[in-house]
Scaffold this motif. Structure first.
Motif, PDB file in Angstrom:
ATOM      1  N   THR A   1      16.888   2.078  -0.462  1.00 57.67           N
ATOM      2  CA  THR A   1      16.625   0.586   0.221  1.00 57.67           C
ATOM      3  C   THR A   1      15.562  -0.226  -0.322  1.00 57.67           C
ATOM      4  O   THR A   1      14.326   0.323   0.047  1.00 57.67           O
ATOM      5  CB  THR A   1      16.556   0.834   1.778  1.00 57.67           C
ATOM      6  N   PRO A   2      15.835  -1.136  -0.969  1.00 56.38           N
ATOM      7  CA  PRO A   2      14.687  -2.209  -1.579  1.00 56.38           C
ATOM      8  C   PRO A   2      13.915  -2.886  -0.410  1.00 56.38           C
ATOM      9  O   PRO A   2      14.817  -3.181   0.621  1.00 56.38           O
ATOM     10  CB  PRO A   2      15.294  -3.035  -2.423  1.00 56.38           C
ATOM     11  N   ASP A   3      12.604  -3.109  -0.655  1.00 53.63           N
ATOM     12  CA  ASP A   3      11.892  -4.142   0.015  1.00 53.63           C
ATOM     13  C   ASP A   3      11.916  -5.199  -0.665  1.00 53.63           C
ATOM     14  O   ASP A   3      10.948  -5.654  -1.361  1.00 53.63           O
ATOM     15  CB  ASP A   3      10.545  -3.527   0.607  1.00 53.63           C
ATOM     16  N   HIS A   4      12.891  -6.022  -0.442  1.00 52.42           N
ATOM     17  CA  HIS A   4      13.031  -7.299  -1.402  1.00 52.42           C
ATOM     18  C   HIS A   4      11.882  -8.222  -1.103  1.00 52.42           C
ATOM     19  O   HIS A   4      11.685  -8.724   0.081  1.00 52.42           O
ATOM     20  CB  HIS A   4      14.433  -8.130  -1.135  1.00 52.42           C
ATOM     21  N   ARG A   5      11.203  -8.878  -2.065  1.00 50.65           N
ATOM     22  CA  ARG A   5      10.233  -9.750  -1.973  1.00 50.65           C
ATOM     23  C   ARG A   5      10.419 -11.058  -3.203  1.00 50.65           C
ATOM     24  O   ARG A   5       9.618 -11.560  -3.427  1.00 50.65           O
ATOM     25  CB  ARG A   5       8.607  -9.107  -2.188  1.00 50.65           C
TER      26      ARG A   5
ATOM     27  N   GLN B   1       0.552  -1.321   0.100  1.00 52.02           N
ATOM     28  CA  GLN B   1      -0.041  -0.102   0.020  1.00 52.02           C
ATOM     29  C   GLN B   1       0.930   1.307   0.124  1.00 52.02           C
ATOM     30  O   GLN B   1       0.255   2.208  -0.384  1.00 52.02           O
ATOM     31  CB  GLN B   1      -1.070  -0.053   1.103  1.00 52.02           C
ATOM     32  N   ALA B   2       2.200   1.214   0.378  1.00 49.00           N
ATOM     33  CA  ALA B   2       2.962   2.477   0.720  1.00 49.00           C
ATOM     34  C   ALA B   2       3.496   2.718  -0.986  1.00 49.00           C
ATOM     35  O   ALA B   2       4.112   2.076  -1.768  1.00 49.00           O
ATOM     36  CB  ALA B   2       4.089   2.229   1.340  1.00 49.00           C
ATOM     37  N   GLU B   3       3.154   4.211  -1.132  1.00 49.63           N
ATOM     38  CA  GLU B   3       3.482   4.948  -2.505  1.00 49.63           C
ATOM     39  C   GLU B   3       5.009   5.378  -2.459  1.00 49.63           C
ATOM     40  O   GLU B   3       5.426   5.767  -1.220  1.00 49.63           O
ATOM     41  CB  GLU B   3       2.691   6.056  -2.651  1.00 49.63           C
ATOM     42  N   PHE B   4       5.668   5.290  -3.508  1.00 49.46           N
ATOM     43  CA  PHE B   4       7.124   5.792  -3.436  1.00 49.46           C
ATOM     44  C   PHE B   4       7.557   6.118  -4.768  1.00 49.46           C
ATOM     45  O   PHE B   4       6.664   5.948  -5.516  1.00 49.46           O
ATOM     46  CB  PHE B   4       8.142   4.527  -2.923  1.00 49.46           C
TER      47      PHE B   4
ATOM     48  N   ARG C   1       9.707  -3.916  -3.576  1.00 48.85           N
ATOM     49  CA  ARG C   1       9.517  -2.387  -3.562  1.00 48.85           C
ATOM     50  C   ARG C   1      10.540  -1.442  -2.820  1.00 48.85           C
ATOM     51  O   ARG C   1      11.639  -2.066  -2.828  1.00 48.85           O
ATOM     52  CB  ARG C   1       7.945  -2.316  -2.780  1.00 48.85           C
ATOM     53  N   CYS C   2      10.096  -0.673  -1.914  1.00 48.06           N
ATOM     54  CA  CYS C   2      10.685   0.366  -1.236  1.00 48.06           C
ATOM     55  C   CYS C   2      10.421   0.342   0.017  1.00 48.06           C
ATOM     56  O   CYS C   2       9.321   0.449   0.494  1.00 48.06           O
ATOM     57  CB  CYS C   2      10.803   1.619  -1.970  1.00 48.06           C
TER      58      CYS C   2
ATOM     59  N   GLY D   1      11.663   2.890   1.982  1.00 49.00           N
ATOM     60  CA  GLY D   1      11.445   4.381   2.220  1.00 49.00           C
ATOM     61  C   GLY D   1      10.574   4.965   1.198  1.00 49.00           C
ATOM     62  O   GLY D   1       9.540   4.285   0.854  1.00 49.00           O
ATOM     63  N   LYS D   2      10.823   6.250   0.911  1.00 56.03           N
ATOM     64  CA  LYS D   2      10.085   6.965  -0.178  1.00 56.03           C
ATOM     65  C   LYS D   2      10.722   7.250  -1.410  1.00 56.03           C
ATOM     66  O   LYS D   2       9.937   7.552  -2.279  1.00 56.03           O
ATOM     67  CB  LYS D   2       9.964   8.376   0.410  1.00 56.03           C
ATOM     68  N   ARG D   3      11.984   6.553  -1.767  1.00 52.66           N
ATOM     69  CA  ARG D   3      12.520   6.969  -2.883  1.00 52.66           C
ATOM     70  C   ARG D   3      13.677   5.825  -3.362  1.00 52.66           C
ATOM     71  O   ARG D   3      14.493   5.573  -2.421  1.00 52.66           O
ATOM     72  CB  ARG D   3      13.310   8.289  -2.875  1.00 52.66           C
ATOM     73  N   LEU D   4      13.661   5.336  -4.460  1.00 47.88           N
ATOM     74  CA  LEU D   4      14.702   4.525  -5.131  1.00 47.88           C
ATOM     75  C   LEU D   4      15.365   5.144  -6.441  1.00 47.88           C
ATOM     76  O   LEU D   4      14.753   5.876  -7.012  1.00 47.88           O
ATOM     77  CB  LEU D   4      14.223   3.027  -5.399  1.00 47.88           C
ATOM     78  N   VAL D   5      16.469   4.807  -6.544  1.00 44.62           N
ATOM     79  CA  VAL D   5      17.310   5.300  -7.797  1.00 44.62           C
ATOM     80  C   VAL D   5      17.793   4.101  -8.501  1.00 44.62           C
ATOM     81  O   VAL D   5      18.531   3.388  -7.744  1.00 44.62           O
ATOM     82  CB  VAL D   5      18.481   6.401  -7.285  1.00 44.62           C
ATOM     83  N   LEU D   6      17.327   4.015  -9.576  1.00 42.32           N
ATOM     84  CA  LEU D   6      17.590   2.616 -10.383  1.00 42.32           C
ATOM     85  C   LEU D   6      18.222   2.795 -11.713  1.00 42.32           C
ATOM     86  O   LEU D   6      18.047   4.109 -12.256  1.00 42.32           O
ATOM     87  CB  LEU D   6      16.365   1.882 -10.739  1.00 42.32           C
TER      88      LEU D   6
END
Length: 312
Positions: free
Chosen positions: A277-281, A224-227, A302-303, A305-310
């Motif tokens: 920081t990725p949220d590894h699934r 549910q978290a937006e990032f 997912r993430c 935190g609020k932001r990922l740089v890929l």
């Protein structure tokens, strides 16, 4: 995540390696060498629109003219095995990509290999590599019945280092003799159904276990978290909405990216993480690789935190 090779190969032979297990040998239609690979590698096999599957290479890495895969017929599957068994015949062409390897055999003085059912396919070339390296090793191989267990004939040359355990004759695999009191320097490699891998993970000390899953393991349901994701190659910043994957968000923005299983098991969509920081699934990366956070599978992860740089 770079693709090493993509081409149409021809089915040069097909034979049953066990009840319900079809082994296919693939060659280039014009002959010549195929890309090198190491034990544990798999290829993507494109069987049709929206029908793409991953199969472990289970032949001889030294044979650069052929790739061998083995496919278990799964009546309750999603259509891939039925297509291979029912429609892919001798002389037919099939598009493949790869090889990729997230199950690489690391150097060690001794190994304990555990395979369940069709999980023998990535393990098979590992045995030959361990033998060539003069490492100490054993294989515990379980299956529903003796007739359903592929490549038993090829395993006979290894003698009593291989223990074959048909469930209808001997019950479930007894992991205690294999995993208890492991000597220093031992690595454990396991491939097979989810319950077997879960049992091995529970019993095996951290840091020495390598597994490959054909089905995704349980993942947290919360999405549910937006990032935001910043894509350095594309110069874009996108918002990943609740319930939407990074992969779908990137594709919806018109950015091409390789993907296949969309379940976090094949590794095709692995992407470098430059910040965040990725949220590894996923079911591909080891615990140590996930903790490093250098790459992620954008189809499921997912993430935090609020932001990922890929690097996309």
């Amino acid at each position: 995540m770079n693709v090493v090779y993509e081409a149409e190969l021809v089915v040069s032979s097909r034979e049953f390696a066990a009840d319900g297990v079809l082994a296919l040998t693939l060659r280039h239609p014009l002959g010549g060498q195929l890309p090198a690979w190491e034990p544990g590698a798999h290829i993507d096999v494109v069987l049709g629109p929206e029908l793409e599957r991953q199969y472990s290479l289970c032949g001889d890495p030294a044979d650069r003219g052929a790739w061998r895969i083995a496919v278990l017929r799964e009546p309750a599957g999603r259509g891939g095995s039925a297509h291979v068994h029912g429609q892919l015949g001798h002389g037919d062409k099939v598009r493949v990509r790869g090889p990729r390897n997230h199950f690489r055999l690391e150097p060690a003085p001794r190994y304990r290999f555990i395979a369940g059912g069709i999980g023998i396919t990535p393990i098979l070339p590992m045995l030959a590599a361990a033998e060539a390296a003069r490492a100490e090793w054993t294989l515990l191989y379980g299956g529903r019945t003796r007739r359903s267990m592929a490549f038993r004939g090829e395993l006979e040359r290894y003698g009593d280092r291989v223990t074959v355990v048909p469930q209808d004759e001997s019950g479930l695999l007894d992991l205690a003799p294999v995993l208890d009191d492991l000597p220093d320097g031992t690595l454990v490699y396991c491939c097979g159904p989810g319950p077997l891998l879960d049992a091995v993970e529970e019993r095996c000390p951290a840091g020495i276990l390598h597994v490959e899953r054909f089905q995704p393991k349980g993942r947290p349901a919360d999405q549910q978290a937006e990032f935001e994701v910043e894509l350095t190659q594309s110069g874009r910043t996108l918002t990943v909405a609740p319930g939407v994957s990074v992969l779908d968000t990137v594709r919806a923005a018109g950015i091409e990216v390789l993907y296949s299983c969309t379940e976090g098991t094949c590794g095709t969509c692995e992407t470098d993480v430059l910040d965040g920081t990725p949220d590894h699934r996923d079911s591909v990366l080891t615990r140590e690789e996930q903790e490093r956070g250098e790459t992620m599978m954008i189809c499921v992860s997912r993430c935090r935190g609020k932001r990922l740089v890929l690097d996309l």
